[in-house]
Design a protein around this motif. Structure first.
Motif, PDB file in Angstrom:
ATOM      1  N   SER A  71      12.909 -58.409-116.381  1.00 54.74           N
ATOM      2  CA  SER A  71      12.172 -57.357-115.350  1.00 54.74           C
ATOM      3  C   SER A  71      11.785 -56.424-116.612  1.00 54.74           C
ATOM      4  O   SER A  71      12.403 -56.355-117.633  1.00 54.74           O
ATOM      5  CB  SER A  71      13.211 -56.590-114.388  1.00 54.74           C
ATOM      6  OG  SER A  71      14.145 -56.057-115.200  1.00 54.74           O
ATOM      7  N   GLY A  72      10.838 -55.369-115.934  1.00 48.34           N
ATOM      8  CA  GLY A  72      10.600 -54.376-116.848  1.00 48.34           C
ATOM      9  C   GLY A  72      11.584 -53.534-117.221  1.00 48.34           C
ATOM     10  O   GLY A  72      11.805 -52.834-118.069  1.00 48.34           O
ATOM     11  N   MET A  73      12.574 -53.470-116.279  1.00 44.14           N
ATOM     12  CA  MET A  73      13.659 -52.420-116.347  1.00 44.14           C
ATOM     13  C   MET A  73      14.793 -53.144-117.223  1.00 44.14           C
ATOM     14  O   MET A  73      15.323 -52.299-118.213  1.00 44.14           O
ATOM     15  CB  MET A  73      14.497 -52.055-115.052  1.00 44.14           C
ATOM     16  CG  MET A  73      13.645 -50.748-114.213  1.00 44.14           C
ATOM     17  SD  MET A  73      13.299 -49.568-115.165  1.00 44.14           S
ATOM     18  CE  MET A  73      15.065 -48.832-115.965  1.00 44.14           C
ATOM     19  N   TYR A  97       7.969 -43.851-115.521  1.00 39.63           N
ATOM     20  CA  TYR A  97       8.474 -44.282-114.247  1.00 39.63           C
ATOM     21  C   TYR A  97       9.676 -43.929-113.578  1.00 39.63           C
ATOM     22  O   TYR A  97      10.779 -43.559-114.472  1.00 39.63           O
ATOM     23  CB  TYR A  97       8.519 -46.026-114.382  1.00 39.63           C
ATOM     24  CG  TYR A  97       8.933 -46.783-113.280  1.00 39.63           C
ATOM     25  CD1 TYR A  97       8.375 -46.670-112.149  1.00 39.63           C
ATOM     26  CD2 TYR A  97      10.042 -47.620-113.632  1.00 39.63           C
ATOM     27  CE1 TYR A  97       9.090 -47.617-111.170  1.00 39.63           C
ATOM     28  CE2 TYR A  97      10.611 -48.183-112.735  1.00 39.63           C
ATOM     29  CZ  TYR A  97      10.046 -48.330-111.517  1.00 39.63           C
ATOM     30  OH  TYR A  97      10.658 -49.086-110.465  1.00 39.63           O
ATOM     31  N   GLU A 139       5.013 -42.478-121.639  1.00 37.88           N
ATOM     32  CA  GLU A 139       4.134 -43.598-120.846  1.00 37.88           C
ATOM     33  C   GLU A 139       2.729 -42.870-120.605  1.00 37.88           C
ATOM     34  O   GLU A 139       2.673 -41.645-120.356  1.00 37.88           O
ATOM     35  CB  GLU A 139       4.954 -43.485-119.568  1.00 37.88           C
ATOM     36  CG  GLU A 139       4.253 -44.624-118.700  1.00 37.88           C
ATOM     37  CD  GLU A 139       5.365 -44.488-117.443  1.00 37.88           C
ATOM     38  OE1 GLU A 139       6.527 -44.745-117.509  1.00 37.88           O
ATOM     39  OE2 GLU A 139       4.554 -44.616-116.220  1.00 37.88           O
ATOM     40  N   ASN A 143       2.969 -43.196-114.165  1.00 37.79           N
ATOM     41  CA  ASN A 143       3.216 -43.596-112.751  1.00 37.79           C
ATOM     42  C   ASN A 143       3.686 -42.469-111.840  1.00 37.79           C
ATOM     43  O   ASN A 143       4.845 -42.151-112.391  1.00 37.79           O
ATOM     44  CB  ASN A 143       4.106 -44.727-112.789  1.00 37.79           C
ATOM     45  CG  ASN A 143       4.244 -45.463-111.253  1.00 37.79           C
ATOM     46  OD1 ASN A 143       4.057 -44.982-110.441  1.00 37.79           O
ATOM     47  ND2 ASN A 143       5.138 -46.626-111.325  1.00 37.79           N
ATOM     48  N   ASP A 168       5.725 -47.163-122.943  1.00 35.87           N
ATOM     49  CA  ASP A 168       5.300 -47.941-121.680  1.00 35.87           C
ATOM     50  C   ASP A 168       4.122 -48.265-121.384  1.00 35.87           C
ATOM     51  O   ASP A 168       3.284 -46.968-120.945  1.00 35.87           O
ATOM     52  CB  ASP A 168       6.393 -47.417-120.609  1.00 35.87           C
ATOM     53  CG  ASP A 168       6.283 -48.422-119.249  1.00 35.87           C
ATOM     54  OD1 ASP A 168       5.330 -49.202-119.235  1.00 35.87           O
ATOM     55  OD2 ASP A 168       7.351 -48.283-118.391  1.00 35.87           O
ATOM     56  N   THR A 170       2.522 -50.399-119.380  1.00 35.43           N
ATOM     57  CA  THR A 170       2.375 -50.900-118.046  1.00 35.43           C
ATOM     58  C   THR A 170       1.115 -50.690-117.312  1.00 35.43           C
ATOM     59  O   THR A 170       0.424 -51.646-117.203  1.00 35.43           O
ATOM     60  CB  THR A 170       3.518 -50.709-117.103  1.00 35.43           C
ATOM     61  OG1 THR A 170       4.752 -51.057-117.935  1.00 35.43           O
ATOM     62  CG2 THR A 170       3.265 -51.447-115.927  1.00 35.43           C
ATOM     63  N   PHE A 171       0.765 -49.703-117.227  1.00 34.88           N
ATOM     64  CA  PHE A 171      -0.347 -49.140-116.474  1.00 34.88           C
ATOM     65  C   PHE A 171      -1.705 -49.435-117.085  1.00 34.88           C
ATOM     66  O   PHE A 171      -2.636 -49.670-116.629  1.00 34.88           O
ATOM     67  CB  PHE A 171      -0.368 -47.734-116.094  1.00 34.88           C
ATOM     68  CG  PHE A 171       0.265 -47.367-114.626  1.00 34.88           C
ATOM     69  CD1 PHE A 171       1.451 -47.961-114.536  1.00 34.88           C
ATOM     70  CD2 PHE A 171      -0.421 -46.446-113.850  1.00 34.88           C
ATOM     71  CE1 PHE A 171       2.022 -47.839-113.183  1.00 34.88           C
ATOM     72  CE2 PHE A 171       0.271 -46.067-112.645  1.00 34.88           C
ATOM     73  CZ  PHE A 171       1.296 -46.723-112.334  1.00 34.88           C
ATOM     74  N   SER A 190       6.347 -53.445-117.710  1.00 34.40           N
ATOM     75  CA  SER A 190       6.715 -54.329-116.978  1.00 34.40           C
ATOM     76  C   SER A 190       5.769 -55.254-116.501  1.00 34.40           C
ATOM     77  O   SER A 190       4.850 -55.077-115.817  1.00 34.40           O
ATOM     78  CB  SER A 190       6.844 -53.268-115.476  1.00 34.40           C
ATOM     79  OG  SER A 190       7.099 -54.321-114.224  1.00 34.40           O
ATOM     80  N   THR A 192       5.676 -57.597-114.539  1.00 35.90           N
ATOM     81  CA  THR A 192       5.812 -57.667-113.082  1.00 35.90           C
ATOM     82  C   THR A 192       4.442 -57.345-112.403  1.00 35.90           C
ATOM     83  O   THR A 192       3.840 -57.714-111.472  1.00 35.90           O
ATOM     84  CB  THR A 192       6.891 -57.116-112.333  1.00 35.90           C
ATOM     85  OG1 THR A 192       8.225 -57.336-113.086  1.00 35.90           O
ATOM     86  CG2 THR A 192       7.074 -57.523-110.820  1.00 35.90           C
ATOM     87  N   LYS A 193       3.594 -56.458-113.300  1.00 40.91           N
ATOM     88  CA  LYS A 193       2.348 -55.560-112.913  1.00 40.91           C
ATOM     89  C   LYS A 193       1.129 -56.443-113.336  1.00 40.91           C
ATOM     90  O   LYS A 193       1.034 -57.518-113.022  1.00 40.91           O
ATOM     91  CB  LYS A 193       2.702 -54.519-113.363  1.00 40.91           C
ATOM     92  CG  LYS A 193       3.932 -53.724-113.062  1.00 40.91           C
ATOM     93  CD  LYS A 193       3.944 -53.527-111.460  1.00 40.91           C
ATOM     94  CE  LYS A 193       5.327 -52.711-110.954  1.00 40.91           C
ATOM     95  NZ  LYS A 193       6.405 -53.245-111.239  1.00 40.91           N
ATOM     96  N   CYS A 203       9.144 -59.632-114.624  1.00 40.31           N
ATOM     97  CA  CYS A 203       9.338 -59.913-115.795  1.00 40.31           C
ATOM     98  C   CYS A 203       9.321 -58.702-116.617  1.00 40.31           C
ATOM     99  O   CYS A 203       8.594 -57.924-115.959  1.00 40.31           O
ATOM    100  CB  CYS A 203       8.797 -61.031-116.582  1.00 40.31           C
ATOM    101  SG  CYS A 203       6.969 -60.708-116.614  1.00 40.31           S
ATOM    102  N   LEU A 321       2.381 -53.195-108.134  1.00 39.58           N
ATOM    103  CA  LEU A 321       0.971 -52.683-108.484  1.00 39.58           C
ATOM    104  C   LEU A 321       0.459 -53.866-109.471  1.00 39.58           C
ATOM    105  O   LEU A 321       1.201 -54.745-109.936  1.00 39.58           O
ATOM    106  CB  LEU A 321       0.910 -51.474-109.083  1.00 39.58           C
ATOM    107  CG  LEU A 321       1.808 -51.167-110.406  1.00 39.58           C
ATOM    108  CD1 LEU A 321       0.968 -51.322-111.695  1.00 39.58           C
ATOM    109  CD2 LEU A 321       2.640 -49.816-110.172  1.00 39.58           C
TER     110      LEU A 321
HETATM  111  C1  LIG Z   1       5.229 -47.879-115.587  1.00 44.58           C
HETATM  112  C2  LIG Z   1       6.432 -48.841-115.122  1.00 44.58           C
HETATM  113  N1  LIG Z   1       7.721 -49.152-116.096  1.00 44.58           N
HETATM  114  C3  LIG Z   1       8.536 -50.189-116.051  1.00 44.58           C
HETATM  115  C4  LIG Z   1       8.731 -50.577-114.426  1.00 44.58           C
HETATM  116  C5  LIG Z   1       9.942 -51.617-114.293  1.00 44.58           C
HETATM  117  O1  LIG Z   1       9.558 -52.678-114.040  1.00 44.58           O
HETATM  118  P1  LIG Z   1      10.433 -53.851-113.201  1.00 44.58           P
HETATM  119  O2  LIG Z   1      10.157 -53.516-111.656  1.00 44.58           O
HETATM  120  O3  LIG Z   1       9.522 -55.188-113.511  1.00 44.58           O
HETATM  121  O4  LIG Z   1      11.458 -53.580-113.641  1.00 44.58           O
HETATM  122  C6  LIG Z   1       7.829 -50.184-113.625  1.00 44.58           C
HETATM  123  C7  LIG Z   1       7.900 -50.617-112.388  1.00 44.58           C
HETATM  124  O5  LIG Z   1       7.125 -50.338-111.448  1.00 44.58           O
HETATM  125  C8  LIG Z   1       6.704 -49.574-113.910  1.00 44.58           C
HETATM  126  O6  LIG Z   1       5.711 -49.199-112.943  1.00 44.58           O
END
Ligand SMILES: Cc1ncc(COP(=O)(O)O)c(C=O)c1O
Length: 376
Positions: A71-73, A97, A139, A143, A168, A170-171, A190, A192-193, A203, A321
């Motif tokens: 996961s991202g976390m 986040y 970040e 978010n 981070d 992710t976005f 993350s 997952t996005k 992931c 997202l």
């Molecule tokens: C910017 C950002 N970082 C980290 C995470 C955590 O990711 P995950 O839900 O895959 O653990 C999220 C989840 O929404 C996120 O939006």
């Protein structure tokens, strides 16, 4: 290689037994070890499918090496706890986040790690750094408010003060922004996005230098947030279309942001592509596109946000997202429900703030959906 080509080819290995052109999925969790250079084990982050994926994400981000997580976390927490120990101090952007923020709030005090949350300016980061500061975490875009941090300036400050810098990404995804090229030490995602992009896997990833990767691995293998081979393969497949997905999503988001500006009942449109967004000029410099996330306030004294969301026919009210399908949520009840109401209010996350993740549907269909739901 250009980034589109890297998405397809980086890291992938053909099946040497069958000649199949895709990376084979190796489901083993036990590996022979006699006369081998390395002991392979899923939790050691060194299986074939993990390595292939890491190579692809590293090349997309301009990193040497990295780890993929469940996961991202798992990525965020493993990185933070690798470089911080009792007595250390960290500086973190307060708009990170909600889950990352909640992790710091929940664990740092009990681990004896002190921390300062700061606003979205590199000067605020610099002012918060103390002699015992070891890590800076940012970040951009954030978010859910899409605030922009000047990544190169933060990286410079962190380096001058001898701190590890983490971003981070992710976005933006690696298609639109590469923090390592801007001087950041470690990029987390993350996956997952956008990396996954189909709302069907969970992931995370952390990519950086070979040296920092081996330090993160030593911590992470004790936490156990490794990614399984099937999901590795799914993610590898998803990454092949990352560039085309993100480009189309970004183009759609740009049109929708402009449309929302001129549509009644929507106020305060947060999108870094709009010239009146406070981070617009920095985003223009550090990103190759403004991304596909935007947020806005729903304003109708007679009808709550749920009324609008329930009227949508295409856009799904859902908590995530980055998928090919457009999704909407209200962060106060979802992504940012784990932080206090006071902190949300301080950051500007109101109860009628809506976060829209724009997909790859036809943009006219999306705008028509928003129009009919807002009038209905
Ligand atoms: C910017 C950002 N970082 C980290 C995470 C955590 O990711 P995950 O839900 O895959 O653990 C999220 C989840 O929404 C996120 O939006």
């Amino acid at each position: 290689m250009k980034i589109e080509t890297k998405c397809i080819h980086s890291g992938s290995v053909a099946n040497s037994i069958t000649g199949g052109i895709n990376t084979p999925i190796d489901p083993s969790s036990a590996f022979e070890y006699l006369d081998r250079e390395e002991t392979v084990y899923p939790r050691y982050f060194n299986t074939l499918n993990q390595k292939v994926l890491v190579r692809k994400i590293s090349e997309l981000e301009g990193a040497e090496d990295g780890l993929v997580f469940s996961s991202g976390m798992a990525a965020v927490s493993s990185v933070l706890l690798t470089f911080l120990k009792s007595g250390d101090h960290a500086v973190l952007q307060d708009e990170i986040y909600g889950g990352s923020h909640a992790f710091v709030d929940m664990f740092f005090d009990r681990l004896g790690i002190s921390y300062t949350f700061v606003g979205n300016k590199p000067e605020a980061v610099e002012a918060a750094i103390r002699p015992e500061t070891r890590l800076v975490f940012v970040e951009s875009p954030t978010n859910p408010l899409l605030s922009i941090m000047d990544i190169a300036a933060v990286a410079r400050v962190a380096r001058e003060k001898g701190c590890i810098s983490v971003a981070d990404n992710t976005f933006a995804s690696p298609i639109l922004q590469n923090p390592i090229e801007l001087g950041i030490d470690i990029v987390v995602h993350s996956g997952t996005k956008y990396l996954g992009g189909h709302s069907d896997l969970s992931c995370g990833a952390a990519v950086t230098t070979a040296e920092l990767t081996s330090r993160i691995r030593k911590t992470a293998l004790n936490f156990g947030g490794n990614l399984n081979p099937l999901t590795c393969y799914l993610l590898e497949r998803s990454l092949k279309t990352l560039a085309v997905r993100v480009r189309q999503q970004t183009a759609n988001a740009f049109r929708i942001a402009k449309f929302l500006k001129n549509t009644p009942r929507f106020e305060k449109i947060f999108y870094p592509g709009l010239p009146d967004h406070p981070g617009h000029s920095i985003a223009r410099e550090q990103m190759r596109g403004f991304g596909a996330m935007l947020s806005f306030e729903w304003f109708d004294p007679d009808r709550p946000v749920d009324h609008f969301m329930k009227k949508l026919k295409l856009i799904k009210p859902a908590v995530s997202l980055g998928g090919v399908e457009s999704m909407i949520c209200d962060p106060a009840r979802t992504s940012h429900s784990k932080i206090s109401a006071q902190l949300r209010a301080k950051q500007g996350i109101s109860d009628n703030l809506l976060r829209l993740s724009v997909g790859i549907e036809d943009v006219d269909d999306l705008m028509e959906d928003i129009r009919q739901a807002s009038e209905g």
